[in-house]
Design a protein around this motif. Structure first.
Motif, PDB file in Angstrom:
ATOM      1  N   LEU A  58       6.397   8.333   3.398  1.00  0.00           N
ATOM      2  CA  LEU A  58       4.742   7.581   3.251  1.00  0.00           C
ATOM      3  C   LEU A  58       4.769   6.466   2.380  1.00  0.00           C
ATOM      4  O   LEU A  58       4.154   5.437   2.776  1.00  0.00           O
ATOM      5  N   VAL A  59       5.540   6.318   1.352  1.00  0.00           N
ATOM      6  CA  VAL A  59       5.505   5.258   0.485  1.00  0.00           C
ATOM      7  C   VAL A  59       6.236   3.952   1.398  1.00  0.00           C
ATOM      8  O   VAL A  59       6.038   2.765   1.492  1.00  0.00           O
ATOM      9  N   ALA A  60       7.412   4.307   2.133  1.00  0.00           N
ATOM     10  CA  ALA A  60       8.251   3.370   2.493  1.00  0.00           C
ATOM     11  C   ALA A  60       7.362   2.622   3.957  1.00  0.00           C
ATOM     12  O   ALA A  60       7.599   1.424   4.086  1.00  0.00           O
ATOM     13  N   VAL A  61       6.168   3.247   4.273  1.00  0.00           N
ATOM     14  CA  VAL A  61       5.546   2.872   5.496  1.00  0.00           C
ATOM     15  C   VAL A  61       4.827   1.620   4.942  1.00  0.00           C
ATOM     16  O   VAL A  61       4.378   0.683   5.560  1.00  0.00           O
ATOM     17  N   GLY A  62       4.280   1.841   3.675  1.00  0.00           N
ATOM     18  CA  GLY A  62       3.552   0.866   3.142  1.00  0.00           C
ATOM     19  C   GLY A  62       4.194  -0.531   2.552  1.00  0.00           C
ATOM     20  O   GLY A  62       3.543  -1.465   1.979  1.00  0.00           O
ATOM     21  N   HIS A  63       5.363  -0.593   2.879  1.00  0.00           N
ATOM     22  CA  HIS A  63       5.949  -1.570   2.111  1.00  0.00           C
ATOM     23  C   HIS A  63       6.241  -2.811   3.039  1.00  0.00           C
ATOM     24  O   HIS A  63       6.267  -2.779   4.140  1.00  0.00           O
ATOM     25  N   MET A  64       6.086  -4.107   2.642  1.00  0.00           N
ATOM     26  CA  MET A  64       6.293  -5.264   3.361  1.00  0.00           C
ATOM     27  C   MET A  64       7.051  -6.083   2.706  1.00  0.00           C
ATOM     28  O   MET A  64       7.205  -6.202   1.575  1.00  0.00           O
ATOM     29  N   PHE A  65       7.937  -6.810   3.507  1.00  0.00           N
ATOM     30  CA  PHE A  65       8.979  -7.715   2.988  1.00  0.00           C
ATOM     31  C   PHE A  65       8.552  -8.871   1.979  1.00  0.00           C
ATOM     32  O   PHE A  65       7.719  -9.488   2.433  1.00  0.00           O
ATOM     33  N   GLY A  66       8.981  -9.018   0.901  1.00  0.00           N
ATOM     34  CA  GLY A  66       8.856 -10.355   0.072  1.00  0.00           C
ATOM     35  C   GLY A  66       7.421 -10.060  -0.783  1.00  0.00           C
ATOM     36  O   GLY A  66       7.136 -11.170  -1.295  1.00  0.00           O
ATOM     37  N   ARG A  67       6.998  -8.905  -0.827  1.00  0.00           N
ATOM     38  CA  ARG A  67       5.732  -8.791  -1.548  1.00  0.00           C
ATOM     39  C   ARG A  67       5.872  -7.812  -2.864  1.00  0.00           C
ATOM     40  O   ARG A  67       6.828  -7.323  -2.832  1.00  0.00           O
ATOM     41  N   THR A  68       5.001  -7.944  -3.672  1.00  0.00           N
ATOM     42  CA  THR A  68       5.105  -7.128  -4.863  1.00  0.00           C
ATOM     43  C   THR A  68       4.295  -5.856  -5.020  1.00  0.00           C
ATOM     44  O   THR A  68       3.089  -5.872  -4.305  1.00  0.00           O
ATOM     45  N   ALA A  69       3.977  -5.393  -6.152  1.00  0.00           N
ATOM     46  CA  ALA A  69       3.257  -4.217  -6.475  1.00  0.00           C
ATOM     47  C   ALA A  69       1.647  -4.723  -6.523  1.00  0.00           C
ATOM     48  O   ALA A  69       1.349  -5.650  -6.894  1.00  0.00           O
ATOM     49  N   PRO A  70       0.733  -3.848  -6.258  1.00  0.00           N
ATOM     50  CA  PRO A  70      -0.624  -4.257  -6.053  1.00  0.00           C
ATOM     51  C   PRO A  70      -1.255  -3.965  -7.535  1.00  0.00           C
ATOM     52  O   PRO A  70      -2.343  -3.263  -7.770  1.00  0.00           O
TER      53      PRO A  70
END
Lengths: 84, 119, 231
Positions: free
Chosen positions: B45-57
């Motif tokens: 579930l957490v891996a689906v929300g990851h985008m390349f080159g971006r950081t934590a919300p």
């Protein structure tokens, strides 16, 4: 920098799969419970690499520490057969 | 790239946990395998929300409010997984309490010996 | 033998589904619509710097209410299933804990409790929040339990803390209906400036109550399990 993170994540994933295989097939039950706790700990580091610090803290505190406590309490009370 | 590795790892953990839960006969081993599968589901579930080159919300001096929309990842899967981890612990605690009480009646942890509900 | 073969067949079927899902996964290149709304409007709506906290406490506060209810049910059922029976006094005599454990826990337990309270009070500024802080509080209680297994924990105090925190959480929500825009609305207290401790409306208050309640529930589960007798 990003190849370093990629290499780290590959090493951590391989370690996690090996530890999970130990957790379901080890004869001695206490080693299996500790391996499940170690899987949660490596997953917590992976959560940090996936840019989710809240989830990493929660998984480390709850999945790794409290679950292992609960298992060892019950294991200590159940000093009976451990077949299969 | 790292998201695909993490998704594959999560699916592998789910398969390993399911195999352990279906093949063991000792009840405590079944609960350990269930815990491993739970960790795998949260990882997917957490891996689906990851985008390349971006950081934590999280907004602070490094990620100011004005450029937040182009520098943070999706915060909704993280909120879902927070709830899921806590409830997973609750379910594990309930299962362990039931195993303890079952052990007190027959003094065995083998699930094949509890056959009162069979035909 | 047949059973193991059937299990492997089932897992092979699941594995083909998972492989097709994983190979066909393409990560997003820009935020989707709802994430874009959260990124742009969290600070102006709620005043919190931690977007995940703002989602859990205000935007999806009803789901958190459901989760708190499920945890309460779990703690109550564990206490009911493991109720202290008539077997008191049957346990094996315990060895005294070592001096390293006693001295170390005397130094560490106040620091662990302080860390737990810090984590849930600062939930709207840094990564953290009520659930993490509650789990750290329960770990501190666990250390006290390990040091002195015969120590008598007052179940009444833990139950009082848990009930009062839960009631306070619901009261803050109902005050939101009376004084502000709806249930669990954020604007009861002023929003303040971004990054201050006393900002983001009622988020620190609500998360502190959730943290105390979760910590009390986990502690009661651990204390119930440790007071069962060996058989």
């Amino acid at each position: 920098m990003s190849t370093l993170l990629l290499g780290m994540s590959v090493v951590l994933v391989i370690a996690m799969i090996v530890t999970a295989l130990v957790a379901i097939s080890e004869r001695r039950l206490s080693i299996a419970i500790l391996s499940a706790g170690l899987v949660s700990l490596i997953a917590s580091v992976l959560f940090l690499l996936l840019a989710a610090p809240d989830v990493a803290m929660t998984e480390a505190a709850i999945g790794s520490a409290l679950t292992t406590f609960l298992f060892f309490f019950v294991l200590g009370r159940v000093r009976g057969e451990s077949d299969d | 790239m790292i998201a695909t590795i993490a998704i594959a790892a999560g699916f592998g953990l789910i398969l390993i946990g399911l195999y352990g839960a279906l093949t063991n006969r000792n009840m405590l081993r079944m609960i350990v395998a269930f815990t491993v599968a739970n960790t795998g589901v949260n990882l997917v579930l957490v891996a689906v929300g990851h985008m390349f080159g971006r950081t934590a919300p999280i907004l602070d001096s490094v990620v100011p409010v004005s450029e937040a929309a182009s520098r943070i990842i999706d915060p909704v899967p993280q909120a879902l997984v927070l709830t899921a981890i806590v409830i997973g612990l609750g379910v594990t605690a309930l299962m362990l309490a039931y195993v303890y009480r079952l052990y007190q009646t027959k003094h065995t942890l083998d699930i094949a010996k509890y056959s009162e509900l069979k035909w | 033998m047949i059973k193991r073969f059937t299990v492997l067949l089932l897992l092979a079927g699941l594995a083909t589904i998972f492989v097709s899902l994983a190979l066909g996964y393409v990560p997003d290149s820009s935020l989707n619509y709802s994430a874009l709304y959260y990124a742009d409007n969290t600070v102006s709506d709620t005043g919190a710097a931690n977007i995940v906290t703002a989602i859990i406490v205000t935007y999806r506060g009803l789901d958190t209410l459901g989760e708190v209810t499920v945890l309460f049910l779990t703690a109550a059922i564990v206490g009911l299933v493991l109720k202290r029976g008539a077997k008191a006094g049957k346990g094996k005599p315990m060895l005294a804990s070592g001096e390293l454990l006693c001295t170390g826990s005397g130094l560490l337990v106040p620091l662990i409790l302080l860390l737990g309270v810090y984590v849930f009070v600062n939930g709207h500024l840094t990564p953290g929040g009520g659930f993490q802080g509650g789990a750290i509080l329960a770990s501190g209680i666990m250390l006290v339990l390990l040091t002195n297994p015969m120590r008598h924990f007052s179940h009444r105090l833990i139950a009082v803390i848990e009930s009062v925190s839960g009631l306070a959480f619901i009261t803050v929500g109902i005050l939101g209906i009376i004084l502000a825009a709806g249930f669990l609305d954020n604007s009861l207290l002023p929003k303040g400036t971004l990054g201050e401790l006393f900002s983001a409306g009622t988020i620190p208050v609500v998360y502190s109550f959730i943290g105390l309640k979760v910590g009390a529930e986990f502690s009661s589960m651990l204390v119930n399990l440790s007071e069962t007798e060996g058989s």
